[in-house]
Design a protein around this motif. Structure first.
Motif, PDB file in Angstrom:
ATOM      1  N   UNK A 149      33.796  46.598  43.244  1.00 29.92           N
ATOM      2  CA  UNK A 149      34.778  46.110  42.286  1.00 29.92           C
ATOM      3  C   UNK A 149      35.855  47.158  42.034  1.00 29.92           C
ATOM      4  N   UNK A 150      37.093  46.694  41.977  1.00 31.83           N
ATOM      5  CA  UNK A 150      38.214  47.565  41.629  1.00 31.83           C
ATOM      6  C   UNK A 150      38.985  46.870  40.515  1.00 31.83           C
ATOM      7  N   UNK A 151      38.904  47.414  39.312  1.00 31.11           N
ATOM      8  CA  UNK A 151      39.552  46.786  38.169  1.00 31.11           C
ATOM      9  C   UNK A 151      41.053  47.008  38.171  1.00 31.11           C
ATOM     10  N   UNK A 152      41.813  45.913  38.089  1.00 33.35           N
ATOM     11  CA  UNK A 152      43.270  45.997  37.992  1.00 33.35           C
ATOM     12  C   UNK A 152      43.693  45.485  36.620  1.00 33.35           C
ATOM     13  N   UNK A 153      44.933  45.776  36.257  1.00 32.39           N
ATOM     14  CA  UNK A 153      45.378  45.471  34.895  1.00 32.39           C
ATOM     15  C   UNK A 153      45.632  43.988  34.668  1.00 32.39           C
ATOM     16  N   UNK A 154      46.190  43.299  35.666  1.00 36.19           N
ATOM     17  CA  UNK A 154      46.608  41.911  35.466  1.00 36.19           C
ATOM     18  C   UNK A 154      46.284  41.062  36.696  1.00 36.19           C
ATOM     19  N   UNK A 155      46.253  39.740  36.532  1.00 34.88           N
ATOM     20  CA  UNK A 155      46.104  38.858  37.698  1.00 34.88           C
ATOM     21  C   UNK A 155      47.221  39.054  38.718  1.00 34.88           C
ATOM     22  N   UNK A 156      48.436  39.341  38.235  1.00 29.97           N
ATOM     23  CA  UNK A 156      49.559  39.560  39.148  1.00 29.97           C
ATOM     24  C   UNK A 156      49.298  40.755  40.060  1.00 29.97           C
ATOM     25  N   UNK A 157      48.654  41.804  39.526  1.00 27.13           N
ATOM     26  CA  UNK A 157      48.313  42.966  40.354  1.00 27.13           C
ATOM     27  C   UNK A 157      47.340  42.566  41.462  1.00 27.13           C
ATOM     28  N   UNK A 158      46.341  41.761  41.115  1.00 22.23           N
ATOM     29  CA  UNK A 158      45.382  41.284  42.113  1.00 22.23           C
ATOM     30  C   UNK A 158      46.090  40.477  43.201  1.00 22.23           C
TER      31      UNK A 158
ATOM     32  N   UNK B 271      40.383  43.666  35.114  1.00 24.28           N
ATOM     33  CA  UNK B 271      39.218  44.280  34.472  1.00 24.28           C
ATOM     34  C   UNK B 271      38.838  43.648  33.146  1.00 24.28           C
ATOM     35  N   UNK B 272      39.743  42.862  32.534  1.00 23.01           N
ATOM     36  CA  UNK B 272      39.393  42.182  31.292  1.00 23.01           C
ATOM     37  C   UNK B 272      38.906  40.754  31.528  1.00 23.01           C
ATOM     38  N   UNK B 273      38.872  40.306  32.769  1.00 25.21           N
ATOM     39  CA  UNK B 273      38.449  38.942  33.062  1.00 25.21           C
ATOM     40  C   UNK B 273      36.940  38.783  32.932  1.00 25.21           C
ATOM     41  N   UNK B 274      36.530  37.575  32.588  1.00 21.11           N
ATOM     42  CA  UNK B 274      35.106  37.240  32.549  1.00 21.11           C
ATOM     43  C   UNK B 274      34.453  37.465  33.906  1.00 21.11           C
TER      44      UNK B 274
ATOM     45  N   UNK C 288      46.180  40.107  26.845  1.00 23.33           N
ATOM     46  CA  UNK C 288      44.784  39.724  26.616  1.00 23.33           C
ATOM     47  C   UNK C 288      44.022  40.769  25.799  1.00 23.33           C
ATOM     48  N   UNK C 289      44.189  42.047  26.139  1.00 21.12           N
ATOM     49  CA  UNK C 289      43.438  43.104  25.462  1.00 21.12           C
ATOM     50  C   UNK C 289      43.738  43.127  23.970  1.00 21.12           C
ATOM     51  N   UNK C 290      45.009  42.952  23.607  1.00 23.36           N
ATOM     52  CA  UNK C 290      45.379  42.951  22.191  1.00 23.36           C
ATOM     53  C   UNK C 290      44.762  41.760  21.466  1.00 23.36           C
ATOM     54  N   UNK C 291      44.883  40.574  22.057  1.00 23.73           N
ATOM     55  CA  UNK C 291      44.320  39.393  21.419  1.00 23.73           C
ATOM     56  C   UNK C 291      42.815  39.497  21.258  1.00 23.73           C
TER      57      UNK C 291
END
Length: 254
Positions: free
Chosen positions: A150-159, A134-137, A67-70
């Motif tokens: 809030x605790x920002x994680x890298x991916x939905x899978x991490x959550x 952390x990149x989610x809306x 997501x971050x790259x796109x």
């Protein structure tokens, strides 16, 4: 009469090289909206985007990227777009929008076995750490609302992993992708309990600011034709038979 016609023809000709430029479309793994199968992109929003490109007769290359790259590429490069992107106030001025191509609701869910009851953001703030990509809306919206846990994680899978192992009490998810998210951790919707909705969500194709407005207008016009002829509704019901009539009506503007 000749001059206006000649001018129209000239403007049309000038636009042709621009319209012939290849459009790079970025997306991320986000079942059932977008995912790889047999090495090719699939999913509800992929089907919509491919149909739009077919109707326009334009080359469109879909790339599955983080997501971050796109997001970075589309902020910087012309003739690029990212999808599906939830349209929010925080993102409004960063893109040219075509859509919506999917609608749903984003809400909070707990483990059913925990017997929790959380009704609003005030109570949510008392529930301990809330892990959100952390990149989610939804992270942007919750941060703007001043949520302190809030605790920002890298991916939905991490959550989902933190949730599955009991490290956090709640997850946040779009109702249309909840099943697929849980399945990746070997869980089912029967194991979770909806608490409350944060917001309705409308997902769009987000074109870069540098992309020609004429090109974007063409995509908007073709999406409208898909609403009118029933194609968009057919795709949506095919992928989301559980969708409510309210969601369908919002999608097609009925």
């Amino acid at each position: 009469m000749f001059k206006p016609i000649a001018l129209a023809v000239l403007l049309s000709c000038l636009s042709l090289p621009l319209m012939a430029d290849e459009l790079r479309l970025y997306t991320e793994e986000n079942r059932p909206f977008t995912y790889l199968e047999g090495g090719r992109p699939h999913g509800m929003t992929v089907q919509v985007v491919e149909e739009l490109a077919r109707r326009l007769g334009v080359p469109a290359q879909i790339e599955m990227v983080p997501w971050t790259r796109g997001y970075h590429q589309v902020r910087q490069q012309p003739d690029t777009a990212l999808f599906p992107v939830v349209r929010t106030a925080q993102r409004e001025d960063h893109f040219q929008w075509v859509g919506p191509i999917a609608v749903g609701r984003t809400g909070f869910y707990s483990r059913r076995s925990d017997h929790l009851r959380v009704r609003n953001l005030k109570e949510l703030a008392q529930m301990g750490t809330l892990a959100v990509p952390k990149q989610w809306y939804s992270h942007e919206v919750l941060a703007a609302k001043g949520l302190k846990n809030l605790y920002g994680v890298a991916t939905p899978a991490d959550m989902l992993r933190l949730f599955h192992h009991g490290r956090v009490k709640l997850i946040i998810a779009n109702d249309l992708s909840l099943d697929a998210m849980l399945a990746e951790q070997g869980m089912s919707v029967d194991e979770v309990q909806w608490q409350f909705d944060l917001m309705p969500t409308a997902s769009y194709i987000a074109f870069s600011p540098q992309t020609s407005p004429t090109r974007v207008a063409q995509w908007r016009a073709q999406l409208q034709s898909m609403r009118v002829d029933g194609t968009l509704e057919r795709f949506y019901r095919q992928w989301f038979p559980q969708a409510t009539e309210e969601e369908v009506n919002e999608l097609i503007g009925r």
